[in-house]
Enzyme design. Sequence first.
Site, PDB file in Angstrom:
ATOM      1  N   TYR A 258       0.883  -1.190   0.000  1.00  0.00           N
ATOM      2  CA  TYR A 258       0.000   0.000   0.000  1.00  0.00           C
ATOM      3  C   TYR A 258       0.912   1.228   0.000  1.00  0.00           C
ATOM      4  O   TYR A 258       0.784   2.116   0.850  1.00  0.00           O
ATOM      5  CB  TYR A 258      -0.925   0.017   1.221  1.00  0.00           C
ATOM      6  CG  TYR A 258      -1.646  -1.278   1.497  1.00  0.00           C
ATOM      7  CD1 TYR A 258      -2.915  -1.523   0.948  1.00  0.00           C
ATOM      8  CD2 TYR A 258      -1.085  -2.260   2.309  1.00  0.00           C
ATOM      9  CE1 TYR A 258      -3.585  -2.712   1.217  1.00  0.00           C
ATOM     10  CE2 TYR A 258      -1.740  -3.445   2.573  1.00  0.00           C
ATOM     11  CZ  TYR A 258      -2.988  -3.664   2.033  1.00  0.00           C
ATOM     12  OH  TYR A 258      -3.651  -4.841   2.310  1.00  0.00           O
ATOM     13  N   CYS A 343      -4.816   3.926  10.202  1.00  0.00           N
ATOM     14  CA  CYS A 343      -5.562   5.154  10.498  1.00  0.00           C
ATOM     15  C   CYS A 343      -6.839   4.842  11.278  1.00  0.00           C
ATOM     16  O   CYS A 343      -7.697   5.710  11.413  1.00  0.00           O
ATOM     17  CB  CYS A 343      -5.866   5.923   9.214  1.00  0.00           C
ATOM     18  SG  CYS A 343      -6.877   4.988   8.066  1.00  0.00           S
TER      19      CYS A 343
HETATM   20  C1  LIG Z   1      -3.274   4.947   3.627  1.00  0.00           C
HETATM   21  S1  LIG Z   1      -2.670   5.070   1.997  1.00  0.00           S
HETATM   22  C2  LIG Z   1      -0.936   4.872   2.286  1.00  0.00           C
HETATM   23  C3  LIG Z   1      -0.016   5.405   1.225  1.00  0.00           C
HETATM   24  C4  LIG Z   1       1.447   5.579   1.591  1.00  0.00           C
HETATM   25  N1  LIG Z   1       1.948   4.545   2.465  1.00  0.00           N
HETATM   26  C5  LIG Z   1       1.718   6.940   2.179  1.00  0.00           C
HETATM   27  O1  LIG Z   1       1.986   7.048   3.376  1.00  0.00           O
HETATM   28  O2  LIG Z   1       1.657   7.949   1.442  1.00  0.00           O
HETATM   29  C6  LIG Z   1      -3.177   3.528   1.326  1.00  0.00           C
HETATM   30  C7  LIG Z   1      -2.794   3.323  -0.122  1.00  0.00           C
HETATM   31  O3  LIG Z   1      -3.177   1.994  -0.474  1.00  0.00           O
HETATM   32  C8  LIG Z   1      -3.763   1.984  -1.764  1.00  0.00           C
HETATM   33  N2  LIG Z   1      -4.647   0.805  -1.753  1.00  0.00           N
HETATM   34  C9  LIG Z   1      -5.912   0.684  -1.291  1.00  0.00           C
HETATM   35  N3  LIG Z   1      -6.325  -0.603  -1.343  1.00  0.00           N
HETATM   36  C10 LIG Z   1      -5.286  -1.309  -1.845  1.00  0.00           C
HETATM   37  C11 LIG Z   1      -5.074  -2.703  -2.119  1.00  0.00           C
HETATM   38  N4  LIG Z   1      -6.032  -3.599  -1.880  1.00  0.00           N
HETATM   39  N5  LIG Z   1      -3.886  -3.090  -2.610  1.00  0.00           N
HETATM   40  C12 LIG Z   1      -2.902  -2.179  -2.876  1.00  0.00           C
HETATM   41  N6  LIG Z   1      -3.038  -0.848  -2.623  1.00  0.00           N
HETATM   42  C13 LIG Z   1      -4.210  -0.428  -2.116  1.00  0.00           C
HETATM   43  C14 LIG Z   1      -4.424   3.331  -1.920  1.00  0.00           C
HETATM   44  O4  LIG Z   1      -4.503   3.701  -3.273  1.00  0.00           O
HETATM   45  C15 LIG Z   1      -3.466   4.231  -1.121  1.00  0.00           C
HETATM   46  O5  LIG Z   1      -2.476   4.788  -1.963  1.00  0.00           O
END
Ligand SMILES: C[S@@+](CC[C@H](N)C(=O)[O-])C[C@H]1O[C@@H](n2cnc3c(N)ncnc32)[C@H](O)[C@@H]1O
Length: 390
Positions: A258, A343
């Site tokens: 993620y 979060c």
């Molecule tokens: C809370 S954000 C964290 C992003 C990064 N770690 C940061 O601090 O900037 C979660 C990220 O996971 C992605 N995401 C959501 N569901 C996902 C999945 N099932 N597999 C991979 N990425 C996912 C979203 O697009 C988002 O960019």
Amino acid sequence: MELTTKHIIAGGKALARHENGKTVFVRGALDTETVEVEITTSKKGFDEAQVSSVVSPSSQRVTPTCAHVTQGCGGCDWQHIDTSHQSTLRQKIVAESLRRIAKVEHTVDAGPSLPDFAYRTTMRCGITEGKVELNKHASHETLPIPDCKIVHPKMLDLLTNSGFGNNTEVTIRVSDTTGERIVLAETDRGVDLPDDVRLVVTSNRPSGEYITETIAGQEIRCSAESFFQPSREAAEALVEVIQNMIPDDFAGTLLDAYCGVGLFAATVAPNARVIALESSASAIEDAKVNLGEAARIIETKVEDFVCPPVDIAIADPPRKGLDKKGVKAILNGNPSQIILVSCDPASFARDTALLIEQGYALGKVVALDNFAQTSHIETVANFQRATSDV
Ligand SMILES: C[S@@+](CC[C@H](N)C(=O)[O-])C[C@H]1O[C@@H](n2cnc3c(N)ncnc32)[C@H](O)[C@@H]1O
């Protein structure tokens, strides 16, 4: 009706009981204070209420600096609480979630010090008749022309000095480092923005419009459509906490699951071999720039990825957490250490229980003040595999 509250629960409300024993969740109260409340919702097992006046205030109660709080703004639900006490409450809420959901007694530490106001650099806003409006709590009503105290000054200028035409919602992103500003909108019809602001009309393809922030000495590109932390300082704080969990000389394989725009992989372990997973196309484009050619960056859902062996895994899932499928995918890599960023205290505790069940021991837990004046909590924790070699 007069009530004396007990403690604050996840979600930011104070827990109290009617004389008949029924639970009441009180918005606008602090822990252990006596307040007059109005019941806003009555359900079979509990009531929800709003403070109408304070009879015997907590010593941690402060007068909100923002006029919109008394007008019922749904944004800052903790502006009536002294900021250092907000920090204590965040630690207590995470510890209580661990106790109640994961059945674990654990110390929760405070994160680095962060700004109390004027910090937010990304915001999604409702628009009515071309102007930004803030939503009132638990209502369809809105507050016109916000003088919002938590947004970055460059954002506040945009909120007040722009016309957003026929849009019903826009996302605004500014850079604290460079001052760049982008508005992501549904349409350009009737939109009138200051000259420096770039307008991006939503489509299903990444726009290529981005801002740049410098985090922990690294330039990080973030497109209009990609996820980014609520402020530059919040991103720095997360990086600092995670860096402290990784040995300085770490040169093994790091999984950044993620990964968003690659914030953590770009900053926390400069000598690591990186595998970064992300499902959003625009964040993947940013991660390619931020992590360079040496990193293996894969556009995939984490749960669909067959993970090769890794030494350390960082996972920063959306609100619902890793869940069984995310845990399984990450454990395929058999990491010695897992660093979980969350979060939501409830999903954090559920994921903790799953990782403990799989033989990982909970190490340090840190509750960060990334969203000052609100009850939102960002938590970082590390887990060591029973027979760990990192
Ligand atoms: C809370 S954000 C964290 C992003 C990064 N770690 C940061 O601090 O900037 C979660 C990220 O996971 C992605 N995401 C959501 N569901 C996902 C999945 N099932 N597999 C991979 N990425 C996912 C979203 O697009 C988002 O960019």
